[in-house]
Design a protein around this motif. Structure first.
Motif: not given
Length: 489
Positions: A80-91
């Protein structure tokens, strides 16, 4: 020399190794036999080792499958973390930062209206608040085009709208048994964010028609940080965006309707903001106040009229009845005002209660006037008796009172008279008393007209005030009720 031994390997298995020390004195044939025997032992030990390693691999594969089937959360979390790419963006930045305003749709489902407080001028509501927006940073590839649903733990890692309740006094998100937050992400980046909230908000109420009033309250939603240039709040489906539970009911109010509106709100320091309104109209039930306020007040007013039928000489009875009704009305007024805010204007219930109080108070004043006029009349009669001790020509003057009452001997002497004859004698007696009283007046008092004569007649028969009060008081009060209920209903 020949030596045979077992040696432990790093994998925990045993192997056989041959240590041969060949002596020069040993025959050549014996050396060949020993070498062959050692070679056989080595081959058998290698086969045994191969079988043990094969069993170990099968156990490892089986344990891996077991872990995969019974510990899916760890593997799912990584995917899931890999699909959503949560760590790749500044939210911390909104979607499409620096571009046009991001539209955020809102819909609400009202679960319950918990309470309406007139004293605090607020209401408490429990609702499901849902937001809809698109964040392409959360998009993910999907063959089946199915969404993924998460709880409140993922909300802390991504961007969500900062919607708050304007004029809110208290609010909280339910957290039993866990935070009542749901986040649903679709492959194209669309997001559904839902919360279950209980909020207590201010409601400006007008009590000028209380308790025959209707109140309109609003729950207002607005972004706290983002102006209309960064975030555009709107009702997702218009009036259909607001839904209510059919079982919603209040003990004191009838919920007439819910509807939605929206407009821009301006703050001088920060700018323009989109504001959404949840409006609902409440109509107060009147039956409770009829039983607790209007009926008791009306009964107290009617009870005060009983004194008009009590003899004016029964001073304790009439005085105690008047004081009791006055104090009871004061208690009713105090009880009603105790449960209401201290407003500076007059309420509809105040008009009714204070008019009723005035009627009760006037009944006490009416008896005070009757008692006073009776005392004045008796004083004048004593003076007349002292001034005219001889009443020649007046029958039965020794036992007949000047106010028209008769003693027991007079009643026996009138036993042979008919009713009309007795009435005629009473009228003659009254005329004589009036003539004697007026003979002592000055010349100016003799010139009074019919109005003065009627007033003197009432003074001479003070019970006439009670007779008129029996008609005037009820008639006036009924007329007041007709006007009151026609105006406020």
């Amino acid at each position: 020399m020949f030596k045979l031994g077992w040696i432990s390997t790093a994998g925990g298995y045993w192997s056989v190794e041959c240590l041969i020390t060949i002596s020069h004195k040993m025959p050549y044939f014996a050396k060949l036999i020993l070498l062959f025997f050692c070679f056989v032992l080595l081959v058998e030990s290698r086969k045994h080792r191969r079988k043990r390693w094969t069993g170990q691999l099968e156990v490892q594969k089986a344990s891996h499958i077991y872990k995969k089937n019974h510990d899916m959360t760890k593997t799912r979390k990584a995917k899931t973390e890999q699909l959503l790419r949560v760590d790749d963006h500044d939210f911390t930045m909104r979607p499409a930062f620096g571009g046009p305003a991001i539209p955020v749709g809102v819909d609400v489902q009202v679960e319950s209206l918990d309470s309406i407080s007139e004293v605090d001028m607020d209401f408490t509501m429990t609702l499901y608040l849902r937001h809809y927006w698109k964040d392409e940073r959360l998009s993910f590839p999907s063959i089946t085009n199915k969404s993924m649903t998460f709880d409140g733990r993922l909300v802390k890692k991504i961007w969500v709208p900062d919607v708050f309740f304007v004029h809110s006094k208290r609010s909280f998100i339910h957290d039993t048994t866990t935070d009542n937050i749901m986040l649903r992400v679709f492959p194209d980046g669309h997001v559904l964010y839902s919360m279950r909230i209980t909020v207590t908000a201010m409601c400006n109420m007008d009590f000028s028609r209380f308790p025959l009033d209707s109140q309109t309250c609003s729950l207002e939603l607005e972004s706290y940080a983002y102006t209309d240039e960064d975030l555009m709040l709107y009702w997702k489906n218009g009036n259909e965006s607001l839904k209510t539970d059919e079982k919603i009911s209040l003990s004191q109010f009838l919920i007439q309707k819910f509807h939605t509106t929206s407009r821009l709100a301006f703050y001088s320091s920060t700018g323009w903001y989109n504001r959404l309104y949840i409006n609902f109209t409440l109509h107060r039930h009147i039956f409770f106040f009829l039983l607790q306020t209007y009926f008791p007040a009306t009964l107290m007013v009617m009870l005060s009229w009983v004194s008009f039928w009590i003899d004016r000489r029964a001073v304790p009875a009439r005085v105690s009845l008047g004081i009791t009704t006055v104090l009871t009305m004061s208690t009713i007024i105090t009880g009603v005002n105790a449960s209401m805010p201290r407003v500076s204007y007059i309420k509809a219930v105040d008009i009714y209660l204070w008019v009723s109080f005035v009627f009760v108070f006037l009944s006490v004043l009416e008896y005070a006037a009757v008692n006073y006029l009776t005392t004045v009349q008796e004083r004048k009669e004593r003076k007349l008796r002292e001034k005219f001790p001889c009443t020649c020509g007046i029958p039965n003057t020794k036992t007949m009172m000047l106010d028209g009452t008769y003693s027991e001997s007079d009643a026996n002497s009138l036993a042979g008279y008919t009713r009309s004859q007795i009435v005629i004698e009473e009228e003659k007696q009254d005329k004589m008393v009036v003539h004697l009283a007026m003979s002592n007046e000055s010349n100016s008092s003799r010139k009074r007209g019919l109005k003065g004569h009627v007033g003197l007649r009432i003074i001479q028969n003070t019970h006439a005030i009670d007779k008129y009060s029996r008609i005037i008081f009820p008639g006036t009060y009924i007329f007041f009720n007709l006007i009151y209920w026609s105006v406020f209903c």
